[in-house]
Motif scaffolding. Structure first.
Motif, PDB file in Angstrom:
ATOM      1  N   THR A  22     -72.903 -42.517 -90.565  1.00 32.22           N
ATOM      2  CA  THR A  22     -71.764 -43.349 -90.939  1.00 32.22           C
ATOM      3  C   THR A  22     -71.130 -42.812 -92.221  1.00 32.22           C
ATOM      4  OG1 THR A  22     -72.897 -45.239 -89.966  1.00 32.22           O
ATOM      5  CG2 THR A  22     -71.040 -45.731 -91.397  1.00 32.22           C
ATOM      6  N   LEU A  26     -67.343 -41.610 -93.284  1.00 36.70           N
ATOM      7  CA  LEU A  26     -66.631 -42.272 -94.376  1.00 36.70           C
ATOM      8  C   LEU A  26     -66.251 -41.303 -95.490  1.00 36.70           C
ATOM      9  CD1 LEU A  26     -68.642 -45.590 -94.516  1.00 36.70           C
ATOM     10  CD2 LEU A  26     -66.272 -45.311 -93.840  1.00 36.70           C
ATOM     11  N   THR A  39     -62.016 -53.185 -93.874  1.00 37.39           N
ATOM     12  CA  THR A  39     -63.171 -53.759 -93.189  1.00 37.39           C
ATOM     13  C   THR A  39     -63.818 -54.958 -93.884  1.00 37.39           C
ATOM     14  OG1 THR A  39     -63.538 -51.504 -92.567  1.00 37.39           O
ATOM     15  CG2 THR A  39     -65.269 -53.044 -91.996  1.00 37.39           C
ATOM     16  N   LEU A  40     -63.969 -54.924 -95.205  1.00 44.41           N
ATOM     17  CA  LEU A  40     -64.669 -56.014 -95.893  1.00 44.41           C
ATOM     18  C   LEU A  40     -63.696 -56.930 -96.632  1.00 44.41           C
ATOM     19  CD1 LEU A  40     -67.854 -54.235 -97.325  1.00 44.41           C
ATOM     20  CD2 LEU A  40     -67.569 -55.445 -95.176  1.00 44.41           C
ATOM     21  N   LEU A  67     -63.627 -50.417 -99.362  1.00 40.79           N
ATOM     22  CA  LEU A  67     -63.751 -51.212 -98.132  1.00 40.79           C
ATOM     23  C   LEU A  67     -63.026 -52.553 -98.282  1.00 40.79           C
ATOM     24  CD1 LEU A  67     -67.498 -50.493 -97.318  1.00 40.79           C
ATOM     25  CD2 LEU A  67     -65.535 -49.710 -96.020  1.00 40.79           C
ATOM     26  N   TYR A 299     -71.013 -51.281 -95.409  1.00 36.52           N
ATOM     27  CA  TYR A 299     -70.431 -51.550 -94.086  1.00 36.52           C
ATOM     28  C   TYR A 299     -71.500 -52.018 -93.101  1.00 36.52           C
ATOM     29  CZ  TYR A 299     -68.892 -50.644 -89.344  1.00 36.52           C
ATOM     30  OH  TYR A 299     -68.644 -50.771 -88.001  1.00 36.52           O
ATOM     31  N   LEU A 300     -72.623 -51.316 -93.073  1.00 33.57           N
ATOM     32  CA  LEU A 300     -73.642 -51.655 -92.073  1.00 33.57           C
ATOM     33  C   LEU A 300     -74.332 -52.987 -92.389  1.00 33.57           C
ATOM     34  CD1 LEU A 300     -75.084 -48.099 -91.436  1.00 33.57           C
ATOM     35  CD2 LEU A 300     -73.712 -49.462 -89.878  1.00 33.57           C
ATOM     36  N   GLY A 303     -70.569 -55.494 -92.650  1.00 30.88           N
ATOM     37  CA  GLY A 303     -69.407 -55.338 -91.783  1.00 30.88           C
ATOM     38  C   GLY A 303     -69.470 -56.135 -90.500  1.00 30.88           C
ATOM     39  N   GLY A 304     -70.669 -56.409 -90.036  1.00 35.81           N
ATOM     40  CA  GLY A 304     -70.798 -57.068 -88.739  1.00 35.81           C
ATOM     41  C   GLY A 304     -70.846 -58.572 -88.847  1.00 35.81           C
TER      42      GLY A 304
END
Lengths: 322, 197
Positions: A22, A26, A39-40, A67, A299-300, A303-304
């Protein structure tokens, strides 16, 4: 994927490779005209720093901002910590302000672990260095840098030199490099090797010169004089002679080998100024890669889908008073 | 774990399941012809290939974009490469699922003042394309953005339409469209699964 990043040992090979892959994607963001991803957006990331730091705090801040997260910087100096506020009360305050992730650096080993498992905070906890214990994102960015230069780390020889006793960087690197299949050699004076090092998945040596010829990467550690409460070596000059990396030693490395240092450097102590600025040195690149790796971690972890089930305010209050 | 295992097994056994027959609507020849026609339509609309940047949306859109680029190279007599545009970080449903791995983004050329042709396999809600438009925004300012898709199955949720369509496929929401390409699967085909047979 794990919920918190407290130790490099929490990452299995799949997770570690996922973070590194990842980060690889990035890294491209940094070369674009607009260095930002949405994303965030709307998430709050708190930098909770009880100990001084330049690159780690700025790196996390840059990563979170790229992010589009909102970043709150907290440093113990100039806060209520100097009035005697506990870690718990500080954490509860941050929770009340709605922190989605807490990046914590603390002078005591295990503080991030306590923060994550006492459930004082609902968000993800990322360890940015705790005492002499661990610094997992540093290990990830080191592995990332090595992977870019050396390819797959399986079977590569990595030599880590210096103040292993006080080094959280060394501990995290040993765990992660073992997960990734590299062979690690630790070189330090006997006084600067921690108790129990024989149980680590490494070879140890007291002599720097013997491991140079086969090393694919040499990682120099800072001599952490601020943590030293006794004399670990006779003089700085002697240390530098026996364990410092100078041009003569760099010339004995294989042609493809790289020189690393987590920073901040004591030029003239563990590394000479010439070597620090040498073409084989990737020290500045490590800092650049740090932002990409921390973006990948944020992100990991954030992000979800948010997992709200793990936090129960009533239960957490009870646990906190134990 | 169990759930996902079951799901993948269900997928694999679907074609044999009489209750949910998979109807093949395009075979390899049909796909090939559709891509050739799309290639010519793109060239016709834009007069020539010099200002065109082909960007596929991972994963199958990238393979389709490469196939279109190959055909375009043959027609134009010069090498044309297709790029890839990962849209994961721009999705509007990121928070509904665990964080997913990123795909590779590869922009072959500066896109400023070029005509970008986005390529995807199936156009459905239009949300992927919205995300792609946002992703493009961060990379540069194209003169125009066009959209080429192999299948348009309708049911748009956003005001988005395709410029070049391989096949319009009226479907019901209970059906699913499966695109198989040799690059990722073992054959070329488009099939409809589920729904009332």
């Amino acid at each position: 994927m794990i919920k918190h990043l407290l130790s490099a040992g929490d990452l299995d090979r799949t997770d570690a490779i996922r973070i590194l892959d990842t980060a690889e994607e990035l890294l491209g963001v940094a070369s674009r005209p607009i260095k930002k991803l949405p994303t965030l957006r709307g998430r709050t990331v708190v930098n909770l720093f009880f100990e001084d730091s330049t690159r780690t705090r700025i790196s996390f801040e840059a990563a979170a901002k790229r992010l589009s997260a909102d970043v709150i910087n907290f440093s113990a100096k100039g806060s209520s910590v100097s009035k005697g506020e506990s870690l718990k009360d500080t954490a509860l305050t941050l929770q009340a302000m709605g922190a989605d992730a807490v990046i914590v650096r603390h002078q005591h080993s295990g503080a991030p672990h306590r923060l994550a498992h006492a459930k004082w905070t609902k968000g993800a906890v990322i360890n940015a260095g705790d005492g002499t214990h661990e610094h997992p994102t540093q290990a990830l960015l080191d592995a990332f840098t090595m992977r870019r230069h050396l390819g797959d780390l399986e079977g590569k020889n990595i030599t880590i030199v210096g103040d292993v006793l006080h080094s959280r960087v060394a501990r995290s690197n040993v765990l992660l490099l073992d997960t990734l299949g590299a062979n690690v050699t630790i070189v330090a004076p006997p006084t600067l090797l921690p108790v129990g090092v024989e149980k680590w998945p490494v070879e140890t040596s007291y002599d720097l010169d013997t491991s140079l010829e086969k090393a694919d990467a040499v990682m120099m550690l800072r001599v952490q004089q601020e943590r030293m409460k006794a004399s670990f070596f006779p003089s700085a000059r002697e240390y530098s002679r026996r364990y410092g990396l100078d041009t003569a030693r760099v010339n004995r490395l294989p042609d493809h080998a790289i020189v690393m240092h987590p920073g901040p450097m004591n030029r003239g102590m563990e590394i000479t100024a010439d070597v620090a600025d040498h073409v084989r040195s990737v020290i500045v690149e490590q800092v650049t890669n740090g932002v990409a790796v921390r973006m990948a971690v944020l992100y990991l972890l954030l992000g979800g889908a948010a997992d709200d089930t793990s936090f129960d305010p009533i239960e957490s209050t009870e646990e906190g008073t134990e | 774990m169990v759930a996902s295992d079951d799901a993948s097994r269900a997928d694999a056994t679907h074609p044999q399941d009489p209750g949910h027959p998979a109807r093949t609507v395009l075979d390899d020849q049909d796909i090939s012809r559709a891509l050739t026609r799309i290639t010519h339509e793109i060239l016709e609309r834009n007069r020539d290939s010099s200002g065109i940047v082909l960007l596929g949306i991972p994963t199958r859109g990238v393979h389709l974009a490469r196939r279109i680029a190959k055909r375009m190279s043959e027609v134009e007599g010069r090498e044309i490469t297709a790029g890839a545009l990962d849209i994961t970080m721009f999705r509007d449903d990121l928070r509904l699922k665990p964080a997913r791995a990123l795909e590779h983004t590869e922009i072959p050329d500066d896109i400023d003042d070029k005509v970008v042709v986005l390529v995807d396999d199936v156009l459905f809600s239009g949300r992927t394309i919205r995300a792609a438009l946002d992703a493009l925004n961060e990379i540069g300012r194209p003169r125009a953005v066009q959209l080429a898709v192999l299948i348009d199955r309708g049911h748009r949720e956003l005001p988005i339409r395709a410029d070049f369509v391989g096949k319009n496929l009226p479907t019901s929401l209970s059906e699913s469209v499966k695109v198989a390409l040799v690059e990722t699967d073992d054959h070329d085909a488009v099939a409809i699964q589920g729904g009332v047979a």
